[in-house]
Each structure stands twice: as C-alpha cells, then as structure tokens.
Enzyme design. Structure first.
Site, PDB file in Angstrom:
ATOM      1  N   SER A 109       0.819  -1.210   0.000  1.00 17.55           N
ATOM      2  CA  SER A 109       0.000   0.000   0.000  1.00 17.55           C
ATOM      3  C   SER A 109       0.852   1.259   0.000  1.00 17.55           C
ATOM      4  CB  SER A 109      -0.933   0.005   1.212  1.00 17.55           C
ATOM      5  OG  SER A 109      -0.224  -0.326   2.376  1.00 17.55           O
ATOM      6  N   HIS A 147      -2.004  -2.816  -6.706  1.00 18.29           N
ATOM      7  CA  HIS A 147      -2.567  -2.416  -5.413  1.00 18.29           C
ATOM      8  C   HIS A 147      -4.090  -2.529  -5.459  1.00 18.29           C
ATOM      9  CE1 HIS A 147      -2.949   0.969  -2.167  1.00 18.29           C
ATOM     10  NE2 HIS A 147      -3.133  -0.233  -1.665  1.00 18.29           N
ATOM     11  N   GLU A 157      -4.624  -0.042  -8.513  1.00 21.49           N
ATOM     12  CA  GLU A 157      -3.610   0.982  -8.782  1.00 21.49           C
ATOM     13  C   GLU A 157      -2.400   0.224  -9.348  1.00 21.49           C
ATOM     14  OE1 GLU A 157      -2.492   3.050  -5.163  1.00 21.49           O
ATOM     15  OE2 GLU A 157      -2.672   5.006  -6.107  1.00 21.49           O
ATOM     16  N   ASN A 185      -3.100   6.286  -1.220  1.00 25.54           N
ATOM     17  CA  ASN A 185      -2.824   6.536   0.193  1.00 25.54           C
ATOM     18  C   ASN A 185      -2.206   7.899   0.465  1.00 25.54           C
ATOM     19  OD1 ASN A 185      -3.953   4.353   1.569  1.00 25.54           O
ATOM     20  ND2 ASN A 185      -2.391   3.014   0.697  1.00 25.54           N
TER      21      ASN A 185
HETATM   22  N1  3HC Z   1     -16.362  -9.530   0.455  1.00 30.52           N
HETATM   23  C1  3HC Z   1     -17.187  -9.631  -0.588  1.00 30.52           C
HETATM   24  N2  3HC Z   1     -18.270  -8.836  -0.776  1.00 30.52           N
HETATM   25  C2  3HC Z   1     -18.544  -7.944   0.187  1.00 30.52           C
HETATM   26  C3  3HC Z   1     -17.763  -7.797   1.336  1.00 30.52           C
HETATM   27  C4  3HC Z   1     -16.622  -8.643   1.447  1.00 30.52           C
HETATM   28  N3  3HC Z   1     -15.801  -8.571   2.495  1.00 30.52           N
HETATM   29  N4  3HC Z   1     -18.290  -6.822   2.092  1.00 30.52           N
HETATM   30  C5  3HC Z   1     -19.378  -6.367   1.455  1.00 30.52           C
HETATM   31  N5  3HC Z   1     -19.537  -7.045   0.298  1.00 30.52           N
HETATM   32  C6  3HC Z   1     -20.547  -6.791  -0.744  1.00 30.52           C
HETATM   33  C7  3HC Z   1     -21.953  -7.122  -0.305  1.00 30.52           C
HETATM   34  O1  3HC Z   1     -22.276  -8.456  -0.621  1.00 30.52           O
HETATM   35  C8  3HC Z   1     -22.790  -6.160  -1.125  1.00 30.52           C
HETATM   36  O2  3HC Z   1     -22.995  -6.645  -2.433  1.00 30.52           O
HETATM   37  P1  3HC Z   1     -24.263  -6.187  -3.321  1.00 30.52           P
HETATM   38  O3  3HC Z   1     -24.133  -4.705  -3.511  1.00 30.52           O
HETATM   39  O4  3HC Z   1     -24.084  -6.935  -4.577  1.00 30.52           O
HETATM   40  O5  3HC Z   1     -25.456  -6.549  -2.550  1.00 30.52           O
HETATM   41  C9  3HC Z   1     -21.904  -4.924  -1.244  1.00 30.52           C
HETATM   42  O6  3HC Z   1     -20.564  -5.375  -0.982  1.00 30.52           O
HETATM   43  C10 3HC Z   1     -22.306  -3.875  -0.266  1.00 30.52           C
HETATM   44  O7  3HC Z   1     -22.265  -4.479   1.040  1.00 30.52           O
HETATM   45  P2  3HC Z   1     -23.304  -4.190   2.197  1.00 30.52           P
HETATM   46  O8  3HC Z   1     -24.648  -3.807   1.607  1.00 30.52           O
HETATM   47  O9  3HC Z   1     -23.275  -5.296   3.178  1.00 30.52           O
HETATM   48  O10 3HC Z   1     -22.653  -3.005   2.981  1.00 30.52           O
HETATM   49  P3  3HC Z   1     -22.396  -1.527   2.527  1.00 30.52           P
HETATM   50  O11 3HC Z   1     -23.371  -1.034   1.531  1.00 30.52           O
HETATM   51  O12 3HC Z   1     -22.249  -0.822   3.817  1.00 30.52           O
HETATM   52  O13 3HC Z   1     -20.973  -1.592   1.783  1.00 30.52           O
HETATM   53  C11 3HC Z   1     -18.627  -1.515   1.709  1.00 30.52           C
HETATM   54  C12 3HC Z   1     -19.840  -2.102   2.397  1.00 30.52           C
HETATM   55  C13 3HC Z   1     -18.550  -2.021   0.271  1.00 30.52           C
HETATM   56  C14 3HC Z   1     -17.419  -2.016   2.489  1.00 30.52           C
HETATM   57  C15 3HC Z   1     -18.777   0.064   1.716  1.00 30.52           C
HETATM   58  O14 3HC Z   1     -19.019   0.505   3.011  1.00 30.52           O
HETATM   59  C16 3HC Z   1     -17.563   0.773   1.186  1.00 30.52           C
HETATM   60  O15 3HC Z   1     -17.391   0.910  -0.017  1.00 30.52           O
HETATM   61  N6  3HC Z   1     -16.691   1.272   2.090  1.00 30.52           N
HETATM   62  C17 3HC Z   1     -15.454   1.934   1.744  1.00 30.52           C
HETATM   63  C18 3HC Z   1     -14.401   0.901   1.488  1.00 30.52           C
HETATM   64  C19 3HC Z   1     -13.093   1.503   1.115  1.00 30.52           C
HETATM   65  O16 3HC Z   1     -12.896   2.710   1.062  1.00 30.52           O
HETATM   66  N7  3HC Z   1     -12.114   0.639   0.859  1.00 30.52           N
HETATM   67  C20 3HC Z   1     -10.792   1.023   0.544  1.00 30.52           C
HETATM   68  C21 3HC Z   1      -9.950   0.953   1.772  1.00 30.52           C
HETATM   69  S1  3HC Z   1      -8.318   1.514   1.461  1.00 30.52           S
HETATM   70  C22 3HC Z   1      -7.506   0.155   0.957  1.00 30.52           C
HETATM   71  O17 3HC Z   1      -8.007  -0.940   0.910  1.00 30.52           O
HETATM   72  C23 3HC Z   1      -6.104   0.406   0.509  1.00 30.52           C
HETATM   73  C24 3HC Z   1      -5.053   0.109   1.525  1.00 30.52           C
HETATM   74  O18 3HC Z   1      -3.812   0.366   0.931  1.00 30.52           O
HETATM   75  C25 3HC Z   1      -5.163   0.854   2.818  1.00 30.52           C
END
Ligand code: 3HC
Length: 283
Positions: free
Chosen positions: A120, A141, A153, A191
């Site tokens: 990351s 990434h 990325e 990031n």
């Molecule tokens: N694995 C697979 N699918 C998942 C999942 C997982 N762990 N978590 C959620 N899902 C799916 C659900 O099945 C659902 O699918 P659908 O739309 O087809 O029904 C969809 O994602 C949405 O899930 P939920 O309805 O249960 O929950 P939310 O609407 O609250 O969404 C979220 C959850 C997708 C995690 C949303 O809150 C989100 O987009 N959050 C931001 C995540 C983010 O910013 N990630 C990047 C982090 S930074 C990073 O990773 C980089 C590193 O370098 C730090």
C-alpha cells in the site's frame, strides 16, 4: 507471456480477496502462507463470500464450485510459486519481509515470471532492486473488500518495463477491475490522498473538535463517503494506517504527514480496529 497460473503470497484479508477474484475470473491460483491455519481461514472466507454471491444470484452454485476448485494452497514459496506466471505478494507491510520473499521468488520462479506486490505504500523500485529482474516487478494495489472495490492501482517502479505495465493493465481488466496507472512515489495516489484525510480526522478527535461518530457523520452526510474516515480507519486497521503515515512522513520529509499522537497511542494499546474488536468503535 500468457498468464494462466497465479500465486498469491499471504492469506490475510487482502490475500484471500486477491485469490478470490483471480479464481473467479478463471485463473488457477495457489494461495501461499507459512501458517496452515491462516490458509484454512482464508479458504473458508472465500467460500463464505462466494456463497453470499450465490444467495444474491450474482453467480451460480456451479460457478462457486468451479472457483473453489481453481484454488489450491501451499505453505512454502518453493513448491507454491515455482510454476507461476504471475506472483502477487500480499504480506504485512514490512520491507525486510518483502525483501526476503522477493529474493526467494527471484530464485524459484522462471525468468519470465512477473512479480507483483500489493504493497500500500512501500516503494516498488526498492522492492524491485532486491531482484535480478526489476523490469518485471510492478505494483498491483487492490482495495478492501477486494471482490467489491473496482480499483487496481498499477504502480510503475523506476525500471518496470512498458510491456509488463500493459500486461498487468490488461489482466486487471480481465478481473473486472478498473486499472489506473501511477508512478512510484510514497503512498502512490490512493494513500497519499486518503491517509492524510484519515490522520486529520484523528487529529479532530485528539483536539476535541468532535466525537468520532460526529466526524464520520460529517463526511458521510456532507461528502457522500460510504464510510466515515474513522470507521474506515478501523476497517483498514490502525496499524496499517500508522505504517502508511510513517512512509509518507519519512518519504517526503514533510511535517504535514506527521502521524497523530492519538493514532500512535491506539496502536500501542493494540486497539487496531475491526481485527482486534476495538478501535475508534467497539465491534
Ligand atoms: N467480500 C465480498 N463482498 C462484500 C464484502 C466482502 N468482504 N463486504 C461487502 N460485500 C458486498 C456485499 O455483498 C454487497 O454486495 P451487493 O451490492 O451486490 O449486494 C456490497 O458489498 C455492499 O455491502 P453491504 O450492503 O453489506 O454493505 P455496505 O453497503 O455498507 O458496503 C462496503 C460495504 C462495500 C465495504 C462500503 O461501506 C464501502 O465501499 N466502504 C469503503 C471501502 C473503502 O474505502 N475501501 C478502501 C480501503 S483503502 C484500501 O483498501 C487500501 C489500503 O492500501 C489501505
């Protein structure tokens, strides 16, 4: 070189998600981790996430079975990566660990194998320099949760060959992702932009501007973020956030990237977010 067989090193949250998306897109995947219990946990998570997709009628039961049948596991790099066309490393963010792994990969894999890192924020150029093939080392990434988030990325190290970037871009599209090219500077783009926002949200709590839930509400309701920055920090892991802030701070030598003392204190207290049951929120 045609990529058919992929090895993913590290069976944590990112590793299991990466193995999931490759297998679902038809690639044979070997998931490698020194800890057999971690491998069992990772395959159970992939199974659970695929089952959720079956329930939502996004894939069929036979798609799920075919995906699972393409995933094998191994506890050592020698046997698990030697035939790979592409290796994606997704272990903890420690340079010394990555260095050891890339040196070993350089020895056991064919000269044509592309070596990618899901780091990351650690420099791809620095990782590439420990191998004899820096032109075949690249950043791939992914974002958590990997099966859901569209972005890859694609990080070009100083010596990454243009053909390797093109191949990884095409391959990311085959996974149903949207690759975005970036060059290798601290934090890349994702990031470099995200973590100072999270750090500033933590400063807002530290300085008593607002409670964590109110900081998050502001960003969710005012800026349409799906999660507030503090909920997201817990989801990413506060230790990961701190590691990335330190890479930015050290890499740019600029005090504006100084990690908030509250972030340091929470990591010292092992309040790391979702994975330890407590961070800015309790789980
Ligand atoms: N694995 C697979 N699918 C998942 C999942 C997982 N762990 N978590 C959620 N899902 C799916 C659900 O099945 C659902 O699918 P659908 O739309 O087809 O029904 C969809 O994602 C949405 O899930 P939920 O309805 O249960 O929950 P939310 O609407 O609250 O969404 C979220 C959850 C997708 C995690 C949303 O809150 C989100 O987009 N959050 C931001 C995540 C983010 O910013 N990630 C990047 C982090 S930074 C990073 O990773 C980089 C590193 O370098 C730090």
């Amino acid at each position: 070189m045609q990529v058919n067989k992929v090895s993913v090193i590290g069976a944590g949250t990112m590793g299991n998600g990466i193995a999931h998306v490759f297998a679902q897109s038809g690639y044979n995947v070997t998931l490698i981790d020194v800890n057999p219990e971690q491998l069992d946990k990772a395959t159970a998570t992939i199974d659970k996430n695929l089952a959720r997709m079956v329930k939502k009628e996004k894939i069929s039961e036979s798609d799920k079975e075919a995906t699972m049948s393409r995933i094998s596991t191994a506890t050592d790099i020698g046997s698990g990566a030697k035939d790979a066309d592409l290796v994606v490393e997704a272990v903890n963010e420690q340079f010394d660990l990555k260095k050891k792994i890339f040196q070993q990969l350089d020895e056991v894999t064919s000269d044509d194998t592309i070596l990618a890192s899901n780091t990351s924020s650690i420099s791809i150029t620095k990782i590439a320099a420990v191998t004899s093939r820096p032109e075949k080392v690249i950043g791939m990434h992914f974002f958590n949760p990997v099966p859901v988030m569209k972005l890859v990325e694609v990080v070009n190290g100083l010596d990454t060959a243009k053909e390797v970037t093109e191949q990884i871009t095409k391959l990311s599209e085959n996974l149903g992702k949207s690759p975005v090219p970036v060059n290798d500077y601290p934090g890349f783009v994702s990031n470099r932009v995200l973590m100072p926002m999270i750090n500033e949200a933590i400063f807002s709590v530290y300085e008593g501007v607002a409670e964590p839930e109110h900081v998050d509400e502001v960003m969710k309701l005012g800026m349409a973020h799906p999660m507030g920055p503090l909920r997201l920090a817990d989801f990413i892991g506060l230790d990961v956030c701190l590691d990335i802030m330190r890479v930015l701070h050290e890499g740019f030598g600029d005090p504006r990237y100084r990690p908030c003392p509250l972030l340091i204190k929470m990591v010292d207290a092992s309040k790391l977010g979702d994975k330890t049951g407590e961070g800015f929120y309790k789980y």
